[in-house]
Design an enzyme around this catalytic site. Structure first.
Site, PDB file in Angstrom:
ATOM      1  CB  ALA A 183      -4.660  -1.934  -0.042  1.00  0.00           C
ATOM      2  N   GLY A 202      -7.415   2.616   0.361  1.00  0.00           N
ATOM      3  CA  GLY A 202      -8.330   1.620   0.911  1.00  0.00           C
ATOM      4  C   GLY A 202      -8.819   2.004   2.305  1.00  0.00           C
ATOM      5  CD  GLU A 250     -11.007   2.578  -2.235  1.00  0.00           C
ATOM      6  OE1 GLU A 250      -9.953   2.020  -1.851  1.00  0.00           O
ATOM      7  OE2 GLU A 250     -11.414   2.489  -3.395  1.00  0.00           O
ATOM      8  CD  GLU A 253      -6.435   4.721  -3.941  1.00  0.00           C
ATOM      9  OE1 GLU A 253      -6.535   5.966  -4.041  1.00  0.00           O
ATOM     10  OE2 GLU A 253      -7.194   4.039  -3.243  1.00  0.00           O
TER      11      GLU A 253
HETATM   12  N1  DAK Z   1       1.162  -0.020   2.714  1.00  0.00           N
HETATM   13  C1  DAK Z   1       2.248  -0.539   3.303  1.00  0.00           C
HETATM   14  N2  DAK Z   1       2.998   0.121   4.190  1.00  0.00           N
HETATM   15  C2  DAK Z   1       2.637   1.373   4.513  1.00  0.00           C
HETATM   16  C3  DAK Z   1       1.495   1.984   3.938  1.00  0.00           C
HETATM   17  C4  DAK Z   1       0.733   1.237   2.995  1.00  0.00           C
HETATM   18  N3  DAK Z   1      -0.398   1.667   2.402  1.00  0.00           N
HETATM   19  N4  DAK Z   1       1.396   3.224   4.434  1.00  0.00           N
HETATM   20  C5  DAK Z   1       2.402   3.382   5.294  1.00  0.00           C
HETATM   21  N5  DAK Z   1       3.154   2.270   5.354  1.00  0.00           N
HETATM   22  C6  DAK Z   1       4.359   2.029   6.144  1.00  0.00           C
HETATM   23  C7  DAK Z   1       5.575   2.737   5.573  1.00  0.00           C
HETATM   24  O1  DAK Z   1       6.131   1.980   4.548  1.00  0.00           O
HETATM   25  C8  DAK Z   1       6.450   2.815   6.792  1.00  0.00           C
HETATM   26  O2  DAK Z   1       7.048   1.556   6.992  1.00  0.00           O
HETATM   27  P1  DAK Z   1       8.654   1.439   7.232  1.00  0.00           P
HETATM   28  O3  DAK Z   1       9.294   2.187   6.131  1.00  0.00           O
HETATM   29  O4  DAK Z   1       8.850   2.088   8.588  1.00  0.00           O
HETATM   30  O5  DAK Z   1       8.924  -0.030   7.241  1.00  0.00           O
HETATM   31  C9  DAK Z   1       5.469   3.012   7.937  1.00  0.00           C
HETATM   32  O6  DAK Z   1       4.200   2.592   7.438  1.00  0.00           O
HETATM   33  C10 DAK Z   1       5.348   4.472   8.344  1.00  0.00           C
HETATM   34  O7  DAK Z   1       5.053   5.238   7.200  1.00  0.00           O
HETATM   35  P2  DAK Z   1       5.877   6.549   6.786  1.00  0.00           P
HETATM   36  O8  DAK Z   1       7.280   6.457   7.255  1.00  0.00           O
HETATM   37  O9  DAK Z   1       5.640   6.763   5.338  1.00  0.00           O
HETATM   38  O10 DAK Z   1       5.126   7.638   7.667  1.00  0.00           O
HETATM   39  P3  DAK Z   1       4.854   9.173   7.326  1.00  0.00           P
HETATM   40  O11 DAK Z   1       4.267   9.746   8.568  1.00  0.00           O
HETATM   41  O12 DAK Z   1       6.079   9.817   6.758  1.00  0.00           O
HETATM   42  O13 DAK Z   1       3.744   9.157   6.167  1.00  0.00           O
HETATM   43  C11 DAK Z   1       1.724   8.416   5.074  1.00  0.00           C
HETATM   44  C12 DAK Z   1       2.479   8.628   6.411  1.00  0.00           C
HETATM   45  C13 DAK Z   1       0.418   7.688   5.432  1.00  0.00           C
HETATM   46  C14 DAK Z   1       1.373   9.773   4.458  1.00  0.00           C
HETATM   47  C15 DAK Z   1       2.588   7.595   4.093  1.00  0.00           C
HETATM   48  O14 DAK Z   1       3.039   6.408   4.776  1.00  0.00           O
HETATM   49  C16 DAK Z   1       1.877   7.202   2.852  1.00  0.00           C
HETATM   50  O15 DAK Z   1       1.763   7.989   1.925  1.00  0.00           O
HETATM   51  N6  DAK Z   1       1.417   5.934   2.803  1.00  0.00           N
HETATM   52  C17 DAK Z   1       0.851   5.363   1.597  1.00  0.00           C
HETATM   53  C18 DAK Z   1      -0.532   5.925   1.305  1.00  0.00           C
HETATM   54  C19 DAK Z   1      -1.117   5.338   0.058  1.00  0.00           C
HETATM   55  O16 DAK Z   1      -0.583   5.485  -1.061  1.00  0.00           O
HETATM   56  N7  DAK Z   1      -2.238   4.655   0.191  1.00  0.00           N
HETATM   57  C20 DAK Z   1      -2.926   3.996  -0.913  1.00  0.00           C
HETATM   58  C21 DAK Z   1      -2.432   2.578  -1.074  1.00  0.00           C
HETATM   59  S1  DAK Z   1      -3.225   1.736  -2.447  1.00  0.00           S
HETATM   60  C22 DAK Z   1      -8.842  -3.447  -3.523  1.00  0.00           C
HETATM   61  C23 DAK Z   1      -9.070  -2.928  -2.280  1.00  0.00           C
HETATM   62  C24 DAK Z   1      -8.348  -1.849  -1.846  1.00  0.00           C
HETATM   63  C25 DAK Z   1      -7.362  -1.286  -2.625  1.00  0.00           C
HETATM   64  C26 DAK Z   1      -7.147  -1.793  -3.866  1.00  0.00           C
HETATM   65  C27 DAK Z   1      -7.870  -2.875  -4.325  1.00  0.00           C
HETATM   66  N8  DAK Z   1      -9.592  -4.545  -3.968  1.00  0.00           N
HETATM   67  C28 DAK Z   1     -10.752  -4.993  -3.244  1.00  0.00           C
HETATM   68  C29 DAK Z   1      -9.232  -5.216  -5.163  1.00  0.00           C
HETATM   69  C30 DAK Z   1      -6.615  -0.146  -2.095  1.00  0.00           C
HETATM   70  C31 DAK Z   1      -5.465   0.308  -2.591  1.00  0.00           C
HETATM   71  C32 DAK Z   1      -4.692   1.263  -1.802  1.00  0.00           C
HETATM   72  O17 DAK Z   1      -5.067   1.685  -0.740  1.00  0.00           O
END
Ligand code: DAK
Length: 265
Positions: A73, A116, A119, A139
């Protein structure tokens, strides 16, 4: 329909044709690794709503890019939200809509399927992955836990202990590990991921569609009922198929040693 966060391709089935009959939805926010924001989710649900009504679309492929299926997400959209704001966004109804989609959805996962994104793949019915795909529920590293079914569907897919490891450590697993753990049915080279998904979609689309729908429904029932009522549910769906023209055609064609011609009714 004009979309800005997804790309939609429909390969409809022509009358008498045995090919096609499926659609491809590609998540398309490459600048943020296909992070799922509210707008993307809204478009995804709108596209599925439309496809549910289209008889010549029998199966859907959901995919992303080679780098990311979806990295979760959109964290930037959630970072400053309060509990009340999160509740009011009512994100669950859209995720639930995907879960209730009646036709099979194939997730073709290349690159990251995180949070997400993982998921979303788990909400689909069959997952195939490219060799570079990575699955994870990170997360915990940003102070929360999975919120779109990760603790439930992942646990049912891989079992308690592996799910605990993934959810409590945030560690990613490779496509090959995901296959060994039963999450992914097939791992293929990146270049042929979509081709493989299309072949699978064509095969499903070439089957009698009411049986496909009732088969999917019966399998999903296994996740929220006892074995006894699950078997009962399956039996009713089985009997129900004897009121379709396709059942008569399928069994007659077998006896007459010819290919069946499905009508989808
Ligand atoms: N959200 C927003 N931006 C993201 C992102 C994300 N989840 N993942 C990547 N980006 C963005 C980065 O911020 C970056 O943007 P800029 O800095 O260039 O502006 C760009 O994508 C490229 O990412 P990186 O520079 O980080 O690229 P790398 O190759 O170094 O790393 C990575 C790739 C995928 C390993 C890394 O970006 C990363 O760790 N991303 C976050 C992964 C994460 O924590 N995902 C979980 C998020 S929480 C719900 C439904 C769903 C959810 C909750 C509730 N309900 C129905 C209530 C879900 C929650 C989640 O998923």
């Amino acid at each position: 329909m004009n979309y800005s966060n997804i790309l939609v391709t429909k390969l409809k089935m022509a009358p008498e044709a045995t090919e096609n009959g499926y659609a491809i939805i590609q998540l398309n926010r490459p600048e943020v690794m296909n992070a799922i924001n509210i707008a993307l989710m809204k478009e995804l649900v709108e596209a599925l709503d439309e496809m549910e009504k289209e008889n010549d679309i029998r199966c859907v492929i959901l995919t992303g890019s080679e780098k990311a299926f979806a990295a979760g997400a959109d964290i930037k959209e959630m970072a400053d939200a309060s509990t009340v704001e999160m509740l009011q966004r009512d994100m669950f109804s859209r995720w639930d809509r995907i879960r209730k989609f009646k036709k099979p959805i194939i997730a073709a996962v290349g690159g990251y399927a995180l949070g997400g994104g993982c998921e979303l793949a788990l909400t689909c019915d069959i997952i195939i992955a490219s060799e570079s795909a990575k699955f994870g529920q990170p997360e915990i590293s940003i102070g929360v836990i999975p919120g779109a079914g990760g603790t439930q569907r992942l646990t049912r897919a891989v079992g308690k202990y592996k799910a605990m490891e993934m959810v409590l450590t945030g560690t990613m697993i490779t496509a090959e590990e995901a296959k060994q753990w039963g999450l992914v049915v097939k791992v293929v080279p990146n270049e042929i991921l979509l081709e493989e998904a299309k072949n699978l979609a064509k095969t499903i689309a070439s089957k009698p569609s009411v049986a496909v729908q009732l088969g999917k429904e019966a399998i999903l029932k296994a996740f929220d009922t006892t074995i006894e009522s699950g078997l009962e549910f399956e039996r009713k769906n089985f009997y129900m198929l004897f009121s379709t023209e396709d059942q008569k055609e399928g069994m007659r064609a077998f006896v007459e040693k010819r290919k069946p011609k499905w009508k989808g009714k």
